[in-house]
Design a protein around this motif. Structure first.
Motif, short mmCIF file in Angstrom:
data_model
loop_
_atom_site.label_atom_id
_atom_site.label_comp_id
_atom_site.label_asym_id
_atom_site.label_seq_id
_atom_site.Cartn_x
_atom_site.Cartn_y
_atom_site.Cartn_z
N ALA A 133 0.83 -1.21 0.00
CA ALA A 133 0.00 0.00 0.00
C ALA A 133 0.86 1.26 0.00
CB ALA A 133 -0.91 0.00 1.23
N ILE A 134 0.48 2.21 -0.81
CA ILE A 134 1.11 3.52 -0.96
C ILE A 134 2.45 3.41 -1.69
CG2 ILE A 134 1.96 5.62 0.18
CD1 ILE A 134 -0.01 5.14 2.41
N VAL A 135 3.30 2.45 -1.30
CA VAL A 135 4.59 2.28 -1.97
C VAL A 135 4.37 1.95 -3.45
CG1 VAL A 135 6.72 0.91 -2.04
CG2 VAL A 135 5.73 1.57 0.16
N ILE A 136 3.47 1.01 -3.73
CA ILE A 136 2.95 0.81 -5.09
C ILE A 136 1.59 1.49 -5.10
CG2 ILE A 136 2.13 -0.84 -6.79
CD1 ILE A 136 4.22 -2.78 -5.88
N PRO A 137 1.48 2.66 -5.72
CA PRO A 137 0.33 3.57 -5.48
C PRO A 137 -0.96 3.20 -6.21
CG PRO A 137 1.83 4.56 -7.05
CD PRO A 137 2.48 3.27 -6.62
N CYS A 138 -1.59 2.10 -5.80
CA CYS A 138 -2.85 1.72 -6.42
C CYS A 138 -3.97 2.70 -6.07
CB CYS A 138 -3.22 0.30 -6.02
SG CYS A 138 -3.32 0.01 -4.25
N HIS A 139 -3.75 3.55 -5.06
CA HIS A 139 -4.77 4.54 -4.71
C HIS A 139 -4.90 5.63 -5.78
CE1 HIS A 139 -0.93 6.16 -3.21
NE2 HIS A 139 -1.45 7.36 -3.39
N ARG A 140 -3.94 5.69 -6.72
CA ARG A 140 -4.00 6.71 -7.78
C ARG A 140 -4.83 6.28 -8.99
NH1 ARG A 140 2.49 7.89 -7.52
NH2 ARG A 140 2.51 8.68 -5.37
N VAL A 141 -5.49 5.14 -8.90
CA VAL A 141 -6.33 4.67 -10.00
C VAL A 141 -7.79 4.92 -9.66
CG1 VAL A 141 -6.92 2.72 -11.49
CG2 VAL A 141 -4.62 2.89 -10.52
N ILE A 142 -8.52 5.58 -10.57
CA ILE A 142 -9.92 5.95 -10.33
C ILE A 142 -10.78 5.45 -11.49
CG2 ILE A 142 -9.24 7.99 -8.98
CD1 ILE A 142 -9.86 9.69 -11.47
N GLY A 143 -12.08 5.63 -11.38
CA GLY A 143 -12.99 5.21 -12.42
C GLY A 143 -12.93 6.14 -13.62
N SER A 144 -13.38 5.65 -14.76
CA SER A 144 -13.38 6.44 -16.00
C SER A 144 -14.29 7.65 -15.89
CB SER A 144 -13.82 5.57 -17.18
OG SER A 144 -12.92 4.51 -17.38
N GLY A 171 -14.47 9.52 -13.35
CA GLY A 171 -13.89 10.44 -12.37
C GLY A 171 -14.18 10.08 -10.94
N GLY A 172 -15.02 9.04 -10.72
CA GLY A 172 -15.29 8.59 -9.36
C GLY A 172 -14.08 7.87 -8.77
N LEU A 173 -14.08 7.73 -7.46
CA LEU A 173 -12.92 7.12 -6.82
C LEU A 173 -12.73 5.66 -7.16
CD1 LEU A 173 -13.06 8.65 -3.21
CD2 LEU A 173 -11.51 9.25 -5.08
N GLY A 174 -13.81 4.97 -7.53
CA GLY A 174 -13.69 3.54 -7.80
C GLY A 174 -13.52 2.79 -6.49
N GLY A 175 -12.78 1.70 -6.50
CA GLY A 175 -12.60 0.90 -5.30
C GLY A 175 -11.24 1.14 -4.67
#
Length: 351
Positions: free
Chosen positions: A313-324, A326-330
Motif C-alpha cells: 500500500a502507498i509504496v505501489i500507489p494503487c490509490h492513484r487509479v480511479i474510475g473512468s 472520475g469517481g474514486l472507484g474501489g
C-alpha cells in the motif's frame, strides 16, 4: 492557564525548561530533521524559523514528524511498547515475567492491553515468537537444531519441536529458510494513514498494509507459501527505512519510495504493479488508462483485480487509479482513506 505563543514555547525549548500542566503536551517540530520534541529536550536547539509548534504530540505525528529519541515526547503507549520489546529482546532465554515488568516500572495489565490492541497477542506470546524466530534464524545460518533449541531457552527438545512446528508448520531442520519479520507502523489517519503492518527482512520490503484490510490474513499466508519462510514478530533496519520514508510521505516531503521491494504475483499482476509505479505523484489514471499502459485495452476488470491484490500500500500507489467517470472507484483500504491520500498528494504536488 493561558496558551503560550510560539516564541514562548521556543524560549522554553532554549532554556530546557519543562512546561507545567496543562501545557506539558506542547511540542516543537523541527522542519530540517522531521523530528518533534518537548520543551526541555537536551538536543541541540534549532533555529526559530525551522520550527513548527503543536499543542499535542498526536498533532505533530499527523503533520508527519517522528518522535525524538532523546526526550521521548510520546511518553505513552508508543514508548511503552518499545520499552517492553526492548525487555523481550534483552532476554536471551525465557520470557518476560510480570515481576520483570514491574521491576522496569511497567504495569503488567497495561502491557497486556497494549500488546493485545496493537499486535493481537500477549507479551508472553510475543516473547515466545521472538525466541522461535531467533531459533529459525540460527538454523538458517547452519547451527544445529539442538544449539538453536538451547539458545532459544527450551530445555525440552520435544517441547521445542512442538512449538516450532505449531508456529512454522513443520519441525525444525538444519538449513531451513530465514524468517521474515513483521512489525507495526502508525501513520497519521487525518492524512489518509492509520495503523499499518510491515513485513521485511534485511534486504527488502515484502508487505505493507493497513491493519483493517479484510484480506490481510490471506496475504500473510500467501507470503509464507510463496517464499517458504516463516513470519515472526521483529524489526529490521529495513523496517526503520520504511518507517522514515512513510513519515516523509505523509509530511509531503517524499513523492516516491526508494526502499527495495519484493513482490510475488503472476506475470500479469507484476506488469500492472510496475505500471502503477509510473503514475506521477499527485496525478490519477483510470483503470482503462492502466490497461492501455500494459498493452491490453480489454483487460480493465483484470487490471482492477490486480490492483486489489497489491500488498504494498502507498509504496505501489494503487490509490492513484480511479474510475473512468472520475469517481474514486474501489480501494481495499477504504474510499475515505483513498480520498485523503489523493488530497495529500495534490496539496504537495511539485510545481
Amino acid at each position: 492557564m493561558q496558551a503560550l505563543t510560539d516564541r514562548q514555547l521556543y524560549d522554553a525549548f532554549l532554556s530546557r525548561t519543562p512546561l507545567p500542566a496543562p501545557l506539558a503536551d506542547a511540542m516543537i517540530g523541527v522542519k530540517t530533521t522531521g523530528i518533534f520534541c518537548r520543551p526541555g529536550c537536551p538536543a541541540r536547539a534549532p533555529k526559530f524559523e525551522n520550527c513548527e509548534f503543536f499543542a499535542r504530540p498526536d498533532a505533530a505525528l499527523r503533520a508527519g514528524y517522528r518522535a525524538c529519541k532523546r526526550c521521548h515526547p510520546m511518553g505513552d503507549e508508543a514508548m511503552l511498547m518499545r520499552r517492553i520489546i526492548e525487555l523481550v529482546e534483552a532476554q536471551e532465554e525465557g520470557g518476560v515475567t510480570e515481576a520483570a515488568l514491574r521491576q522496569a516500572g511497567i504495569d503488567p495489565s497495561t502491557a497486556r492491553r497494549q500488546f493485545k490492541g496493537r499486535l493481537g497477542m500477549s507479551v508472553a506470546d510475543y516473547a515466545r515468537l521472538r525466541r522461535l524466530g531467533r531459533a529459525a534464524q540460527a538454523i538458517a545460518r547452519g547451527e544445529s537444531v539442538i544449539e538453536a533449541q538451547l539458545d532459544a531457552g527450551f530445555e525440552s527438545a520435544s517441547g521445542f519441536r512442538a512449538a516450532f512446528a505449531k508456529t512454522f508448520g513443520s519441525a525444525p531442520t538444519k538449513g531451513q529458510a530465514d524468517p521474515l519479520f513483521v512489525d507495526w507502523l502508525d501513520t497519521p489517519p487525518e492524512r489518509g494513514g492509520g495503523r499499518m503492518i510491515v513485513v521485511t527482512d534485511a534486504r527488502a520490503l515484502y508487505l505493507i498494509e493497513f491493519t483493517d484490510r479484510v484480506k490481510l490474513p490471506r496475504q500473510f499466508e500467501r507470503l509464507r507459501r510463496i517464499h517458504g519462510r516463516p513470519i515472526v514478530p521483529g524489526r529490521t533496519d529495513m523496517t526503520d527505512r520504511v518507517a522514515q520514508q512513510m513519515a516523509d510521505y505523509f509530511a509531503g516531503r517524499r513523492t516516491e519510495f526508494s526502499v527495495p521491494i519484493e513482490t510475488a504475483g503472476t506475470d500479469f499482476q507484476s506488469g500492472v504493479w510496475a505500471a502503477l509505479q509510473t503514475i506521477p505523484y499527485g496525478e490519477t489514471w483510470s483503470y482503462a488508462d492502466l490497461a492501455a499502459r500494459i498493452g491490453n485495452d480489454k483487460a480493465v476488470r483484470a487490471v482492477a483485480s490486480a490492483n486489489g491484490a497489491n500488498g504494498l500500500a502507498i509504496v505501489i500507489p494503487c490509490h492513484r487509479v480511479i474510475g473512468s467517470d472520475g469517481g474514486l472507484g474501489g480501494y481495499a483500504g477504504g474510499l475515505d482513506r483513498k480520498e485523503k491520500l489523493l488530497a495529500l498528494e495534490r496539496a504537495h504536488r511539485p510545481g
